[in-house]
Motif scaffolding. Sequence first.
Motif, mmCIF file in Angstrom:
data_model
loop_
_atom_site.group_PDB
_atom_site.id
_atom_site.type_symbol
_atom_site.label_atom_id
_atom_site.label_comp_id
_atom_site.label_asym_id
_atom_site.label_seq_id
_atom_site.Cartn_x
_atom_site.Cartn_y
_atom_site.Cartn_z
ATOM 1 N N ALA A 67 0.867 -1.289 -0.105
ATOM 2 C CA ALA A 67 0.162 0.071 0.107
ATOM 3 C C ALA A 67 0.797 1.421 0.045
ATOM 4 C CB ALA A 67 -1.027 -0.194 1.157
ATOM 5 N N VAL A 68 0.341 2.098 -0.886
ATOM 6 C CA VAL A 68 1.231 3.645 -0.931
ATOM 7 C C VAL A 68 0.118 4.470 -0.389
ATOM 8 C CG1 VAL A 68 2.199 5.067 -2.367
ATOM 9 C CG2 VAL A 68 2.672 2.623 -2.930
ATOM 10 N N LEU A 69 0.512 5.386 0.896
ATOM 11 C CA LEU A 69 -0.357 6.582 1.189
ATOM 12 C C LEU A 69 0.558 7.637 0.533
ATOM 13 C CD1 LEU A 69 -0.674 5.671 4.667
ATOM 14 C CD2 LEU A 69 -1.900 4.763 3.037
ATOM 15 N N VAL A 70 -0.276 8.485 -0.222
ATOM 16 C CA VAL A 70 0.349 9.663 -1.230
ATOM 17 C C VAL A 70 -0.129 10.651 -0.929
ATOM 18 C CG1 VAL A 70 -0.865 9.179 -3.187
ATOM 19 C CG2 VAL A 70 1.212 10.038 -3.492
ATOM 20 N N ASP A 71 0.755 11.808 -0.790
ATOM 21 C CA ASP A 71 -0.025 13.303 -0.616
ATOM 22 C C ASP A 71 -0.443 13.706 -2.009
ATOM 23 O OD1 ASP A 71 -0.034 15.826 0.687
ATOM 24 O OD2 ASP A 71 1.640 16.385 -0.504
ATOM 25 N N LEU A 72 -1.245 14.496 -1.891
ATOM 26 C CA LEU A 72 -1.799 15.148 -2.944
ATOM 27 C C LEU A 72 -0.915 16.241 -3.720
ATOM 28 C CD1 LEU A 72 -4.419 14.962 -4.932
ATOM 29 C CD2 LEU A 72 -5.398 16.591 -3.663
ATOM 30 N N ASP A 73 -1.156 17.302 -3.191
ATOM 31 C CA ASP A 73 -0.407 18.544 -3.938
ATOM 32 C C ASP A 73 1.109 18.629 -3.946
ATOM 33 O OD1 ASP A 73 -3.036 19.582 -4.351
ATOM 34 O OD2 ASP A 73 -2.980 20.745 -2.344
ATOM 35 N N ASN A 74 1.332 18.856 -5.008
ATOM 36 C CA ASN A 74 3.066 18.787 -5.429
ATOM 37 C C ASN A 74 3.525 17.322 -5.491
ATOM 38 O OD1 ASN A 74 3.022 21.161 -6.647
ATOM 39 N ND2 ASN A 74 3.992 22.364 -5.005
ATOM 40 N N THR A 75 2.936 16.268 -4.889
ATOM 41 C CA THR A 75 3.455 14.860 -5.064
ATOM 42 C C THR A 75 2.624 14.115 -6.035
ATOM 43 O OG1 THR A 75 3.798 14.957 -2.749
ATOM 44 C CG2 THR A 75 3.490 12.901 -3.377
ATOM 45 N N LEU A 76 1.421 14.020 -5.972
ATOM 46 C CA LEU A 76 0.794 13.106 -7.084
ATOM 47 C C LEU A 76 0.298 14.240 -8.076
ATOM 48 C CD1 LEU A 76 -0.285 10.211 -7.311
ATOM 49 C CD2 LEU A 76 -2.556 10.832 -6.443
ATOM 50 N N ILE A 77 -0.082 15.304 -7.999
ATOM 51 C CA ILE A 77 -0.650 16.276 -8.946
ATOM 52 C C ILE A 77 -0.097 17.594 -8.601
ATOM 53 C CG2 ILE A 77 -2.605 15.126 -9.630
ATOM 54 C CD1 ILE A 77 -4.250 17.274 -7.977
ATOM 55 N N ALA A 78 0.258 18.471 -9.639
ATOM 56 C CA ALA A 78 0.820 19.767 -9.086
ATOM 57 C C ALA A 78 -0.529 20.340 -8.375
ATOM 58 C CB ALA A 78 0.992 20.566 -10.326
ATOM 59 N N TRP A 79 -0.023 21.461 -7.320
ATOM 60 C CA TRP A 79 -1.338 21.975 -6.571
ATOM 61 C C TRP A 79 -2.007 22.934 -7.485
ATOM 62 C CZ3 TRP A 79 -2.247 27.369 -5.868
ATOM 63 C CH2 TRP A 79 -1.081 28.138 -6.047
ATOM 64 N N ASN A 80 -1.608 23.497 -8.581
ATOM 65 C CA ASN A 80 -2.472 24.320 -9.160
ATOM 66 C C ASN A 80 -2.952 23.518 -10.697
ATOM 67 O OD1 ASN A 80 -0.101 24.079 -10.857
ATOM 68 N ND2 ASN A 80 0.458 26.451 -10.872
ATOM 69 N N ASN A 81 -2.955 22.385 -10.686
ATOM 70 C CA ASN A 81 -3.514 21.614 -11.838
ATOM 71 C C ASN A 81 -4.164 20.221 -11.429
ATOM 72 O OD1 ASN A 81 -3.929 20.226 -14.167
ATOM 73 N ND2 ASN A 81 -1.930 19.672 -14.645
ATOM 74 N N PRO A 82 -5.434 20.476 -11.059
ATOM 75 C CA PRO A 82 -6.128 19.290 -10.231
ATOM 76 C C PRO A 82 -6.302 18.224 -11.491
ATOM 77 C CG PRO A 82 -7.687 21.240 -10.641
ATOM 78 C CD PRO A 82 -6.160 21.713 -11.129
ATOM 79 N N ASP A 83 -6.129 18.263 -12.630
ATOM 80 C CA ASP A 83 -6.443 17.214 -13.668
ATOM 81 C C ASP A 83 -5.382 16.394 -13.571
ATOM 82 O OD1 ASP A 83 -8.888 18.593 -14.609
ATOM 83 O OD2 ASP A 83 -7.863 19.772 -15.767
ATOM 84 N N GLY A 84 -4.047 16.551 -13.291
ATOM 85 C CA GLY A 84 -3.034 15.600 -13.102
ATOM 86 C C GLY A 84 -2.461 15.481 -14.512
ATOM 87 N N THR A 85 -1.720 14.496 -14.754
ATOM 88 C CA THR A 85 -1.087 14.307 -15.929
ATOM 89 C C THR A 85 -0.952 12.831 -16.618
ATOM 90 O OG1 THR A 85 0.979 13.653 -14.651
ATOM 91 C CG2 THR A 85 0.839 15.938 -15.285
ATOM 92 N N PRO A 86 -0.723 12.549 -17.481
ATOM 93 C CA PRO A 86 -0.686 11.171 -18.352
ATOM 94 C C PRO A 86 0.144 10.187 -17.434
ATOM 95 C CG PRO A 86 -0.455 12.740 -19.767
ATOM 96 C CD PRO A 86 -0.532 13.519 -18.816
ATOM 97 N N GLU A 87 1.364 10.877 -16.682
ATOM 98 C CA GLU A 87 2.076 10.074 -15.890
ATOM 99 C C GLU A 87 1.328 9.385 -14.634
ATOM 100 O OE1 GLU A 87 4.626 12.821 -18.162
ATOM 101 O OE2 GLU A 87 2.991 13.230 -17.024
ATOM 102 N N VAL A 88 0.619 10.218 -13.896
ATOM 103 C CA VAL A 88 -0.030 9.861 -12.835
ATOM 104 C C VAL A 88 -1.035 8.842 -13.225
ATOM 105 C CG1 VAL A 88 -2.114 11.604 -12.843
ATOM 106 C CG2 VAL A 88 -1.340 10.927 -10.583
ATOM 107 N N ARG A 89 -1.769 8.856 -14.095
ATOM 108 C CA ARG A 89 -2.715 7.840 -14.807
ATOM 109 C C ARG A 89 -2.086 6.529 -15.029
ATOM 110 N NH1 ARG A 89 -7.374 6.988 -13.278
ATOM 111 N NH2 ARG A 89 -6.314 5.188 -12.703
#
Length: 165
Positions: free
Chosen positions: A20-42
Amino acid sequence: MVEAVYDLRAEDLLRHGIRAVLVDLDNTLIAWNNPDGTPEVRAWLDEMTIADISVVVVSNNNHSRVERAVARFGVDFVSRAMKPFTRGIDIVMERYGFDKDEVIMVGDQLMTDIRASHRAGIKSVLVKPLIKSDAWNTKINRWRERRVWAKLEEKYGKIVYHKGI
């Protein structure tokens, strides 16, 4: 310490007994100012799903902000985690029944994400922030973090990020 959450490969995590990976959201999984994320995150989330590694977002943001950000990714989350305290991690551990030795916390902030994981007794991975800018409230933590970094580098030498664990 790794460059980005996307550098954590499923085979490496499994080899280290991580389920299991617990992951922070902003600036870790997605950029804090881009809530749509990137193809890399998907792609990274798909890799974790295929490997049967659970991913749960643990964020200090409010419920609606986190829910809106992760809805498109189909991952569970805990909002108002109160990092550097263990509240969010404790909720996830109880909700899923994970053992501490099979979980890691991934985040971009030493003073919140990494501190919370150490307090909770789980492994942690520090990543570089996805972008250089931060939300106003994170800037305070970054100032404090720079002072801690300086002391750590004084004691241990130059700190280096890697491309995997």
